[in-house]
Write an enzyme that holds these catalytic residues in place. Structure first.
Site, short mmCIF file in Angstrom:
data_model
loop_
_atom_site.label_atom_id
_atom_site.label_comp_id
_atom_site.label_asym_id
_atom_site.label_seq_id
_atom_site.Cartn_x
_atom_site.Cartn_y
_atom_site.Cartn_z
N GLU A 242 14.62 -5.31 -8.30
CA GLU A 242 13.73 -4.75 -9.09
C GLU A 242 14.16 -3.56 -9.71
OE1 GLU A 242 10.15 -4.23 -6.25
OE2 GLU A 242 9.42 -5.78 -7.37
N GLY B 282 6.51 -6.52 0.95
CA GLY B 282 5.62 -6.44 2.36
C GLY B 282 6.67 -6.85 3.33
N SER B 283 5.85 -7.56 4.49
CA SER B 283 6.73 -7.69 5.66
C SER B 283 7.47 -9.14 5.40
CB SER B 283 5.73 -7.72 6.62
OG SER B 283 5.05 -9.11 6.63
N TRP C 112 0.75 -1.05 0.13
CA TRP C 112 -0.06 0.06 -0.30
C TRP C 112 0.72 1.17 0.08
CZ3 TRP C 112 1.60 2.99 4.18
CH2 TRP C 112 1.97 1.96 5.27
N ASN C 113 2.01 1.06 0.23
CA ASN C 113 2.93 2.54 0.52
C ASN C 113 3.18 3.23 -0.65
OD1 ASN C 113 4.87 0.52 0.07
ND2 ASN C 113 6.19 1.33 1.42
N GLU D 21 10.87 -8.41 -1.64
CA GLU D 21 11.38 -7.22 -1.26
C GLU D 21 10.79 -6.93 0.02
OE1 GLU D 21 11.25 -3.44 -0.24
OE2 GLU D 21 10.68 -2.85 -2.19
N LEU D 22 11.44 -7.10 1.18
CA LEU D 22 10.78 -7.16 2.58
C LEU D 22 11.14 -6.35 3.64
CD1 LEU D 22 11.52 -11.23 2.98
CD2 LEU D 22 9.37 -9.78 1.88
N ALA E 106 -2.65 -4.26 -2.70
CA ALA E 106 -3.04 -4.35 -1.22
C ALA E 106 -4.46 -3.78 -1.16
CB ALA E 106 -2.11 -3.31 -0.42
N CYS F 267 10.27 1.30 2.90
CA CYS F 267 11.14 0.19 3.37
C CYS F 267 12.57 0.44 3.47
CB CYS F 267 11.14 -1.16 2.50
SG CYS F 267 9.22 -1.64 2.27
C1 SIN Z 1 9.49 0.68 -0.73
O1 SIN Z 1 9.34 1.21 0.35
O2 SIN Z 1 9.11 -0.69 -0.61
C2 SIN Z 1 10.18 1.21 -2.04
C3 SIN Z 1 10.67 2.28 -1.94
C4 SIN Z 1 11.54 3.01 -3.19
O3 SIN Z 1 11.11 2.21 -4.15
O4 SIN Z 1 12.22 3.87 -3.04
#
Ligand code: SIN
Length: 491
Positions: free
Chosen positions: A469, A238-239, A158-159, A260-261, A184, A294
């Protein structure tokens, strides 16, 4: 306030399966909340196993034709999609702001970031190539060719409701894979609008399928994809606990995985750093998306000799941040995503204060703005007993630790199960080389706080997952190598 779009048809409120916009088989729907008001403003289908299965059937059936489309054609479809996303960036930004809460300027910035991945992979598709291997014996030709892995399942967070799904779907389509996706539950609308634009760009029916589901039903959708051997790759942001679960469940069908956690990024400021640059870098890295990324610094280590000067500069900048709903054109920090997120921030601040930290600025909720708003906060006197040393806060809290010794601070920075991002500021070139090697992270910002880019491989190590990614490496995640050995050529 009503959601006004220049293209009202970008507000899509159904699944997209096999080129059709459709309700959930069971007919159920769930509500999407505006996090600023904690009030529902839309609803989407609450999919379950039946919808997941239909999406998978469509993606499986579409795969042979899509992989046969030339890479150049796939690239053109992505280029058209990119152009449409850019054309409608303001509407897409409004959707992000409304369902996720980030200020409009930042939301439109996220659309540009999402589009940069689509553009990048449109460029990568025609450049897919393999190896001609010098055969160790006469009469043989040996080739390594790249093929799309097949159907991929994309589960996005969701972020960043646009950028995270774009950087999964774009390389998949570029590689010749077909997609089943689940956004999400907090932020399905941006993903649906992006899919509508992909359809408009000419992505054929079945190639891209999207199913929405509530938190309660998410597992029933994902379980279908996990169990089915036709899904050859799963990509998830996610987590860490959810990533571990997905990895365990994917083992039966040995899917390729990109995970990607979580992270717990350290940010180190040495005594010889340019303090203004370090404060700029920290502001960019820490307060982007109200601290809900993240790669946000979660632990800020500042050398004793510059600690007080750094904290004074940081506190002045943080105290000046404008906290407001996304609709306020001056907003810099919006609401957090939900009550659980605000409670975690409050718990981390409370825990730190109880264990001896000092509050420099912030530290409070802002109920007059809405239930999910929290002041951006700076704490000093942070130590390893405090909760943010172990857990990702995922909110606008900057805890400052004091240090004197380089080896000790590197050990502290690495003293976490996570390894997504790390940052450090110094002018000493030898130290730069030492830390670049020593820090255990997939991404390292050296005198730089804004490291994310479509041209770079994004991803972690340790409990932050694996897979990359963006960049050419992001395309390889969706391809498999096949070795072709032709003999009998010496006759
Ligand atoms: C993320 O918070 O999972 C990705 C942040 C980003 O691509 O800079």
């Amino acid at each position: 306030m009503p959601l006004t779009l220049q293209r009202p048809d970008l507000l899509r409120l159904t699944h997209y399966i096999d080129g059709r916009w459709c309700e959930a088989v069971g007919g159920a729907r769930f509500e999407v909340d505006d996090p600023a008001l904690v009030r529902a403003f839309a609803s989407v289908p609450d999919g379950d196993a039946r919808d997941a299965a239909a999406a998978l059937e469509a993606a499986h059936a579409a795969f042979p034709a899509w992989r046969a489309v030339s890479a150049r054609e796939r690239s053109r479809a992505l280029a058209r999609w990119n152009a449409l996303v850019l054309q409608h960036k303001d509407d897409l930004g409004r959707l992000i702001s409304r369902e996720q809460g980030k200020p409009l300027g930042e939301a439109v910035g996220e659309i540009l970031y999402a589009a940069s991945y689509i553009e990048w992979f449109a460029g990568e598709a025609p450049r897919i190539s393999g190896d001609v291997i010098a055969a160790p014996m006469a009469g043989r030709q040996m080739l390594a060719v790249k093929e799309p892995v097949g159907v991929i399942a994309a589960i996005s967070p969701w972020n960043f409701p646009a950028a995270m799904i774009a950087r999964k779907i774009a390389p998949a389509l570029a590689a010749g894979c077909t997609v089943v996706a689940k956004p999400a539950e907090d932020t399905p609308l941006t993903a649906l609008a992006l899919v509508a634009l992909a359809e408009e760009a000419g992505v054929p029916p079945g190639v891209l399928n999207l199913v929405t589901a509530s938190r309660a039903n998410a597992a029933s959708v994902v379980d279908v994809w996990l169990a089915d051997a036709r899904v050859r790759k799963l990509t998830f942001t996610g987590s860490t606990p959810v990533g571990q679960h997905l990895a365990r469940e994917s083992a039966t069908t040995l899917k390729k995985l990109s995970l990607e956690l979580g992270g717990n990024a350290p940010f180190l400021v040495f005594e010889d750093a340019d303090l203004d640059a370090a404060v700029d870098g920290l502001m960019a890295a820490k307060f982007r998306n109200a601290g809900q990324t993240c790669v946000c610094p979660n632990r800020i280590y500042v050398h004793d000799a510059v600690h007080d000067a750094f904290v004074a500069k940081l506190a002045a900048r943080v105290a000046a941040l404008k906290v407001a709903p996304a609709t306020d054109p001056l907003a810099q920090i919006g609401p957090l995503i939900n009550a659980k997120a605000v409670e975690k921030v409050e718990r981390h601040v409370r825990d730190a204060l109880a264990k001896g930290a000092t509050l420099v600025t912030g530290g409070q909720r802002l109920p007059e703005l809405g239930p999910n708003f929290h002041q951006p906060t700076v704490l000093t006197g942070a130590n390893d007993d405090m909760a943010f040393s172990r857990e990702e806060t995922f909110g606008p809290v900057a805890p400052v630790f004091r240090f004197t010794d380089e080896d000790a601070v590197v050990a502290a920075a690495n003293g976490t199960p996570y390894g997504l991002a790390a940052y450090f500021y110094t002018r000493d070139v030898r130290r730069i080389a030492r830390l670049a090697a020593a820090l255990e992270a997939g991404l390292v910002g050296i005198n730089e706080g804004a490291v994310s880019s479509e041209a770079a491989p994004f991803g972690g190590i340790k409990a932050s997952g694996y897979g990359r990614e963006g960049s050419r490496h992001g395309l390889d995640e969706y391809m498999q190598l096949k070795y072709l050995c032709q003999g009998g050529l010496d006759g």
